[in-house]
Design a protein around this motif. Sequence first.
Motif, PDB file in Angstrom:
ATOM      1  N   ILE A 276       5.788   4.565   2.187  1.00  0.00           N
ATOM      2  CA  ILE A 276       5.589   6.027   2.204  1.00  0.00           C
ATOM      3  C   ILE A 276       6.291   6.794   1.045  1.00  0.00           C
ATOM      4  O   ILE A 276       7.712   6.629   1.058  1.00  0.00           O
ATOM      5  N   ASN A 277       5.903   7.477   0.269  1.00  0.00           N
ATOM      6  CA  ASN A 277       6.385   8.370  -0.501  1.00  0.00           C
ATOM      7  C   ASN A 277       6.504   9.844  -0.440  1.00  0.00           C
ATOM      8  O   ASN A 277       5.243  10.495  -0.588  1.00  0.00           O
ATOM      9  N   PHE A 278       7.476  10.235  -0.373  1.00  0.00           N
ATOM     10  CA  PHE A 278       7.635  11.562  -0.278  1.00  0.00           C
ATOM     11  C   PHE A 278       7.550  12.346  -1.479  1.00  0.00           C
ATOM     12  O   PHE A 278       7.941  11.963  -2.476  1.00  0.00           O
ATOM     13  N   ASP A 279       6.968  13.559  -1.175  1.00  0.00           N
ATOM     14  CA  ASP A 279       7.071  14.532  -2.348  1.00  0.00           C
ATOM     15  C   ASP A 279       8.579  15.079  -2.728  1.00  0.00           C
ATOM     16  O   ASP A 279       8.837  15.653  -1.958  1.00  0.00           O
TER      17      ASP A 279
ATOM     18  N   MET B  44      16.034  10.383   3.472  1.00  0.00           N
ATOM     19  CA  MET B  44      14.947   9.899   4.022  1.00  0.00           C
ATOM     20  C   MET B  44      13.952   9.229   2.895  1.00  0.00           C
ATOM     21  O   MET B  44      13.158   8.495   3.327  1.00  0.00           O
ATOM     22  N   SER B  45      14.342   9.731   1.627  1.00  0.00           N
ATOM     23  CA  SER B  45      13.281   9.224   0.695  1.00  0.00           C
ATOM     24  C   SER B  45      14.082   8.135  -0.072  1.00  0.00           C
ATOM     25  O   SER B  45      13.325   7.546  -0.932  1.00  0.00           O
TER      26      SER B  45
ATOM     27  N   THR C 107       0.760  -1.109  -0.012  1.00  0.00           N
ATOM     28  CA  THR C 107       0.132   0.092  -0.074  1.00  0.00           C
ATOM     29  C   THR C 107       0.986   1.233   0.109  1.00  0.00           C
ATOM     30  O   THR C 107       1.723   1.461   0.874  1.00  0.00           O
ATOM     31  N   GLU C 108       0.533   2.151  -1.068  1.00  0.00           N
ATOM     32  CA  GLU C 108       1.523   3.235  -1.364  1.00  0.00           C
ATOM     33  C   GLU C 108       0.885   4.591  -0.580  1.00  0.00           C
ATOM     34  O   GLU C 108      -0.369   4.599  -1.029  1.00  0.00           O
ATOM     35  N   ILE C 109       1.318   5.180   0.338  1.00  0.00           N
ATOM     36  CA  ILE C 109       1.094   6.394   0.907  1.00  0.00           C
ATOM     37  C   ILE C 109       1.624   7.889   0.463  1.00  0.00           C
ATOM     38  O   ILE C 109       2.887   7.730   0.869  1.00  0.00           O
TER      39      ILE C 109
END
Length: 419
Positions: free
Chosen positions: A68-71, A302-303, A8-10
């Motif tokens: 978790i996918n950061f912008d 962190m990404s 699940t990608e958030i």
Amino acid sequence: MEAVKTITEIPVDIYNTLLAASLVLMLGSFLTKKIAIFNRLTLPPPVVGGLLAAVVLLGVRSYGDVQINFDGSLTTPLMLMFFASIGLNANIKQLMQGGKMIAIFLIGVVGLLIIQNGVGVGLATALGENPLLGLLAGSITLSGGHGTGAAWGAVFSEKYGFTTATEIAMACATFGLVLGGLIGGPIAKFLINREPNKIEIDPTQSAESLSAFDRPTVRRAITATSMLETIAMLAICLSVGTMIAGMLKGSAVELPTFVCVLFVGVIINNLVNFIPNYEIFERAVSIAGNVCLSLFLAMALMSLKLWDLATLAIPMLVILSIQAVIMGLYAIFVTYRLMGKDYTAAVLAAGHCGFGLGATPTAVANMQVVTEKYGPAPVAFIVVPMVGAFFIDLVNVIVIQGFLKLPMFTSMLTAVPTP
């Protein structure tokens, strides 16, 4: 048949990404102060906090099936503003001061590029792998970074049929980015402690270096007006530099955008000297640059998708691990000695580890954490950005092309099947 795991990608929007990066920076700063081993190893706070966050997110993905996918919208502007601030803090007098050392340091850098590719190709061949894999695990990604890796990955895929070249390049660059931030500080500490009687550190330079990047945590008095002027100049650098890079794209003199931005900053710095009763407020510029650098590194680390490293075959991990050892040894026995075996040389060795395995921002972060602990080294902050931001891309292309044209390399390439 085993069921395929569903992840699940958030997505995280730009505001919460900025918040997360700020928290990661504060965490890294706290850990480097409170945990003795981090302080002794002289590790940059963005590297400590960012890498810890990446490890936590790896655990969340592995055991919670959540990614978790950061912008990433802010990472490029932050990187460009950092290079712009380097340019705005570099005047002709400073560049002339570092001219001889830039040339000497560049010689050392070229030597490492050749060794990295020779080791990479030799190990790949010995392990029965495609020699192109050795180049990807050599100067292409380690000294070139993600951008250079992506560019050459596409070339290897299209021209040589190495279909997984781009994915391998990204994984190698990620591996290098992490190690580049981890070994620089400890190596500088080792060099400084090994020859304490031969290395002279002048603490009286501290007051003079308040506007420099080598004392990032020193308190500096600035005004709202000076900060507004700084933001305006940074915006000009990004706007004009991006435009110039676009105009040069596809030409014989094509340059990376950050190089164009840096040189626009240098031009602005030296043009304002002709304006009566006005000068760039360097304290505001250095603060803005340090903020951008720290946030960029925190967001980048962190990404990191550490799970991509799990896709690396054992031969690739072997090559990269040996490359990291060679980088450390090269910094100690070549870079340090070549640059004069003094305190500045030790700082430059830490910087070389940063962009010899990762990227120029990592190199500057390595040097900052050393100079903050031991004392300023102003020349190092002229030499490393100039070589790492400009000359490295030019000489790296020449070295890579040279390897590809070697008859011995061509014969090895035809003897090994591509994936």
